[in-house]
Design an enzyme around this catalytic site. Structure first.
Site, PDB file in Angstrom:
ATOM      1  N   CYS A 114      -0.219  25.612  71.688  1.00  0.00           N
ATOM      2  CA  CYS A 114      -0.220  26.465  72.871  1.00  0.00           C
ATOM      3  C   CYS A 114       0.216  27.866  72.461  1.00  0.00           C
ATOM      4  CB  CYS A 114       0.748  25.888  73.909  1.00  0.00           C
ATOM      5  SG  CYS A 114       0.797  26.829  75.438  1.00  0.00           S
ATOM      6  N   HIS A 156      -4.920  20.693  79.734  1.00  0.00           N
ATOM      7  CA  HIS A 156      -3.845  21.533  79.200  1.00  0.00           C
ATOM      8  C   HIS A 156      -3.754  22.841  79.994  1.00  0.00           C
ATOM      9  CE1 HIS A 156      -1.606  23.350  75.609  1.00  0.00           C
ATOM     10  NE2 HIS A 156      -1.852  24.394  76.384  1.00  0.00           N
ATOM     11  N   GLU A 157      -4.910  23.463  80.256  1.00  0.00           N
ATOM     12  CA  GLU A 157      -4.894  24.750  80.967  1.00  0.00           C
ATOM     13  C   GLU A 157      -4.473  24.579  82.422  1.00  0.00           C
ATOM     14  OE1 GLU A 157      -4.852  27.295  79.236  1.00  0.00           O
ATOM     15  OE2 GLU A 157      -5.599  26.308  77.437  1.00  0.00           O
ATOM     16  N   HIS A 160      -0.820  24.398  83.070  1.00  0.00           N
ATOM     17  CA  HIS A 160      -0.120  25.692  83.119  1.00  0.00           C
ATOM     18  C   HIS A 160      -0.044  26.248  84.546  1.00  0.00           C
ATOM     19  CE1 HIS A 160       0.771  26.734  78.986  1.00  0.00           C
ATOM     20  NE2 HIS A 160      -0.461  26.503  78.581  1.00  0.00           N
TER      21      HIS A 160
END
Ligand code: ZN
Length: 202
Positions: A114, A156-157, A160
């Site tokens: 990341c 993963h994005e 966030h």
């Protein structure tokens, strides 16, 4: 073109839930600039994706792109190429049999890194297929199913945008620095898609 500062772990904005983008904001100069800056910053840092909170904008926007101009991504050479995509207000539904546990053949285990956690990699296990509903950059509805490594990148994005980073999901015993990752994690362990269709025997 504007390359923005990337928020590193410890910045409170990375732990906040980002605000949805209102429909009327989609046609604004502010939004256009935000997306352009996300793309410029992701490309400059060789990211496979970037979410708006990572450039200090607490809004539900993320971009993904792997490989460009015929070149693989240097930080993630094993990832399949993904043309640039912009997701606004994305919602993910894991396509799994149960919400309570993940069957092995419905999972993918991938060493993730990341830009907000520089220098570290670690193995994260996620659902290998997800349904993604979002708006694109023009406000058109997106409703797609993604499977395999791309599904992991998208998850993963989107994490966030909800104040999560991959360290929250990582198998801590696999955490390593980039140099040690290159040295000790064999390529076949870097992305393990437990449900990938097997090639037909011929
Ligand atoms: Zn990240």
């Amino acid at each position: 073109m504007a390359i923005r500062t990337i928020a590193r772990l410890g910045e409170p904005i990375l732990r906040r839930t980002a605000s949805p983008v209102a429909r009327e904001q989609l046609s604004s100069a502010w939004f256009e600039q935000l997306v352009a800056d996300l793309v410029d910053t992701m490309r400059h840092a060789d990211g496979a994706g970037l979410a708006a909170p990572q450039i200090f904008e607490s809004f539900q926007v993320c971009v993904i792109e792997v490989g460009r101009d015929g070149k693989h991504n240097p930080r993630y050479p094993l990832l399949p190429d993904i043309p640039l995509r912009v997701f606004v207000n994305p919602q993910l539904t894991p396509l799994t049999t149960s919400y309570d546990f993940l069957l092995e053949n419905e999972s993918i285990s991938m060493y993730e890194g990341c830009l907000s956690v520089p220098g570290l990699r670690g193995r994260v296990t996620r659902p290998r297929s997800v349904r993604l509903r979002a708006l694109d950059v023009k406000g058109e509805a997106i409703d797609e199913v993604w499977s395999g490594p791309v599904a992991a990148v998208i998850q993963h994005e989107v994490d966030h945008l909800h104040g999560s980073v991959f360290l929250d999901r990582v198998d801590a015993s696999t955490l390593c620095f980039l140099q040690e990752y290159e040295r000790y994690v064999p390529p076949e362990e870097r992305i393990v898609d437990h449900g990938a269709p097997r090639p037909k025997e011929g």
